[in-house]
Design a protein around this motif. Sequence first.
Motif, PDB file in Angstrom:
ATOM      1  N   VAL A 173      54.063  42.238   6.008  1.00 33.90           N
ATOM      2  CA  VAL A 173      54.010  43.679   5.719  1.00 33.90           C
ATOM      3  C   VAL A 173      54.768  43.935   4.418  1.00 33.90           C
ATOM      4  O   VAL A 173      55.866  43.419   4.203  1.00 33.90           O
ATOM      5  N   PHE A 174      54.129  44.708   3.552  1.00 33.23           N
ATOM      6  CA  PHE A 174      54.712  45.154   2.279  1.00 33.23           C
ATOM      7  C   PHE A 174      55.609  46.335   2.607  1.00 33.23           C
ATOM      8  O   PHE A 174      55.231  47.192   3.416  1.00 33.23           O
ATOM      9  N   GLY A 185      58.495  49.512   1.531  1.00 32.81           N
ATOM     10  CA  GLY A 185      59.291  50.353   0.643  1.00 32.81           C
ATOM     11  C   GLY A 185      60.440  51.026   1.378  1.00 32.81           C
ATOM     12  O   GLY A 185      61.273  51.677   0.753  1.00 32.81           O
ATOM     13  N   ALA A 186      60.457  50.888   2.698  1.00 38.74           N
ATOM     14  CA  ALA A 186      61.561  51.468   3.497  1.00 38.74           C
ATOM     15  C   ALA A 186      62.764  50.540   3.363  1.00 38.74           C
ATOM     16  O   ALA A 186      62.964  49.615   4.167  1.00 38.74           O
ATOM     17  N   ARG A 230      54.194  43.984  12.211  1.00 42.38           N
ATOM     18  CA  ARG A 230      55.624  44.331  12.311  1.00 42.38           C
ATOM     19  C   ARG A 230      56.305  43.652  13.497  1.00 42.38           C
ATOM     20  O   ARG A 230      57.414  44.015  13.860  1.00 42.38           O
ATOM     21  N   SER A 244      48.782  44.836   8.147  1.00 44.12           N
ATOM     22  CA  SER A 244      50.253  44.795   8.202  1.00 44.12           C
ATOM     23  C   SER A 244      50.684  44.482   9.625  1.00 44.12           C
ATOM     24  O   SER A 244      50.118  45.016  10.578  1.00 44.12           O
ATOM     25  N   ARG A 301      42.957  41.004   6.787  1.00 43.70           N
ATOM     26  CA  ARG A 301      44.139  41.579   6.133  1.00 43.70           C
ATOM     27  C   ARG A 301      44.665  42.791   6.889  1.00 43.70           C
ATOM     28  O   ARG A 301      43.920  43.691   7.225  1.00 43.70           O
ATOM     29  N   GLN A 351      63.902  48.279   8.830  1.00 46.91           N
ATOM     30  CA  GLN A 351      63.252  48.011  10.117  1.00 46.91           C
ATOM     31  C   GLN A 351      63.862  46.758  10.753  1.00 46.91           C
ATOM     32  O   GLN A 351      64.235  45.811  10.044  1.00 46.91           O
TER      33      GLN A 351
HETATM   34  C1  LIG Z   1      53.778  51.177  -1.254  1.00 43.96           C
HETATM   35  C2  LIG Z   1      53.769  50.785   0.204  1.00 43.96           C
HETATM   36  C3  LIG Z   1      54.946  50.843   0.916  1.00 43.96           C
HETATM   37  C4  LIG Z   1      54.959  50.481   2.268  1.00 43.96           C
HETATM   38  N1  LIG Z   1      56.130  50.513   2.965  1.00 43.96           N
HETATM   39  C5  LIG Z   1      56.157  50.123   4.265  1.00 43.96           C
HETATM   40  C6  LIG Z   1      57.385  50.042   4.964  1.00 43.96           C
HETATM   41  O1  LIG Z   1      58.460  50.295   4.428  1.00 43.96           O
HETATM   42  N2  LIG Z   1      57.348  49.652   6.254  1.00 43.96           N
HETATM   43  C7  LIG Z   1      56.191  49.325   6.885  1.00 43.96           C
HETATM   44  O2  LIG Z   1      56.235  48.987   8.067  1.00 43.96           O
HETATM   45  N3  LIG Z   1      55.000  49.374   6.245  1.00 43.96           N
HETATM   46  C8  LIG Z   1      54.956  49.737   4.942  1.00 43.96           C
HETATM   47  N4  LIG Z   1      53.774  49.713   4.243  1.00 43.96           N
HETATM   48  C9  LIG Z   1      52.549  49.253   4.917  1.00 43.96           C
HETATM   49  C10 LIG Z   1      51.651  50.443   5.272  1.00 43.96           C
HETATM   50  O3  LIG Z   1      52.257  51.228   6.258  1.00 43.96           O
HETATM   51  C11 LIG Z   1      50.289  49.903   5.743  1.00 43.96           C
HETATM   52  O4  LIG Z   1      49.693  49.175   4.707  1.00 43.96           O
HETATM   53  C12 LIG Z   1      49.367  51.033   6.168  1.00 43.96           C
HETATM   54  O5  LIG Z   1      49.866  51.659   7.333  1.00 43.96           O
HETATM   55  C13 LIG Z   1      47.965  50.524   6.466  1.00 43.96           C
HETATM   56  O6  LIG Z   1      47.993  49.511   7.455  1.00 43.96           O
HETATM   57  P1  LIG Z   1      47.376  48.057   7.186  1.00 43.96           P
HETATM   58  O7  LIG Z   1      48.137  47.426   6.047  1.00 43.96           O
HETATM   59  O8  LIG Z   1      47.539  47.304   8.474  1.00 43.96           O
HETATM   60  O9  LIG Z   1      45.945  48.231   6.812  1.00 43.96           O
HETATM   61  C14 LIG Z   1      53.741  50.062   2.904  1.00 43.96           C
HETATM   62  C15 LIG Z   1      52.573  49.973   2.152  1.00 43.96           C
HETATM   63  C16 LIG Z   1      52.585  50.314   0.810  1.00 43.96           C
HETATM   64  C17 LIG Z   1      51.311  50.182   0.010  1.00 43.96           C
END
Ligand SMILES: Cc1cc2nc3c(=O)[nH]c(=O)nc-3n(C[C@H](O)[C@H](O)[C@H](O)COP(=O)(O)O)c2cc1C
Length: 218
Positions: free
Chosen positions: A185-186, A188-189, A56, A54, A52, A131
Amino acid sequence: MMTRRQASAGILASAVLAAVATVAVAQEPKPLQLPSPRSQGGQPLFAALKQRRSTREYSDRSLQVQILSDLLWAAFGINRPSGDRTAPYWRHIMVIDIYVALADGVWLYEPRMHTLLPHLKDDIREQTGLQDFVATAPLNLIYVAHGERMMDISPEERRLYASVDTGFIGQNVYLFCASEGLATVFRGAIDYPKLTRALKLPDQQFVTFAQTVGYPRV
Ligand SMILES: Cc1cc2nc3c(=O)[nH]c(=O)nc-3n(C[C@H](O)[C@H](O)[C@H](O)COP(=O)(O)O)c2cc1C
């Protein structure tokens, strides 16, 4: 035995039928019945948890409809005869919808029939986030809350519980993608007013988060 003329007439008739079907679809999009989701398979839980992450950077390769079906069921599909879902939700009130933004338009996931309902014909992927990759990745999920179903609590609490419900769905998507070798990737941006306008949401409904899904760029 069929003569060449009869065969040609058959081909022409099929072509006309196909053209009629295309025009009909173009005029009035129909609900898209998803194939049944797979009920077995996937990586063991611990293997998926290890994978698991994120991502991009996405390939523009599209997702097969079976993958879309499995993904949406894993996200927030019905997993019990009671109609309850793969993710928990606030006070047993269903407030989150999943909109599916693809190149061919926006669809609303309807879990009871496991169907995609046509919502918009436009490609709004670019408007689902701030993004660059969101415009070209094949799929962006948009999580939308029905604020009108939460009117007995404050706007802050509405946002809080809707966000928590969304987070559980988002993690289901993360684990499904990890298991299937997909990228996600989740997010909020988001320019929230812009996306709300693009989605043509009714009053009281609001976007909580979005989540991109596709194949990793190699
Ligand atoms: C509430 C929330 C909002 C997020 N918003 C963004 C976002 O807008 N863009 C992005 O690239 N990642 C976003 N993320 C992903 C996080 O940046 C990412 O989960 C964190 O850096 C840890 O990396 P990983 O998921 O690879 O473990 C978001 C994660 C969460 C939980």
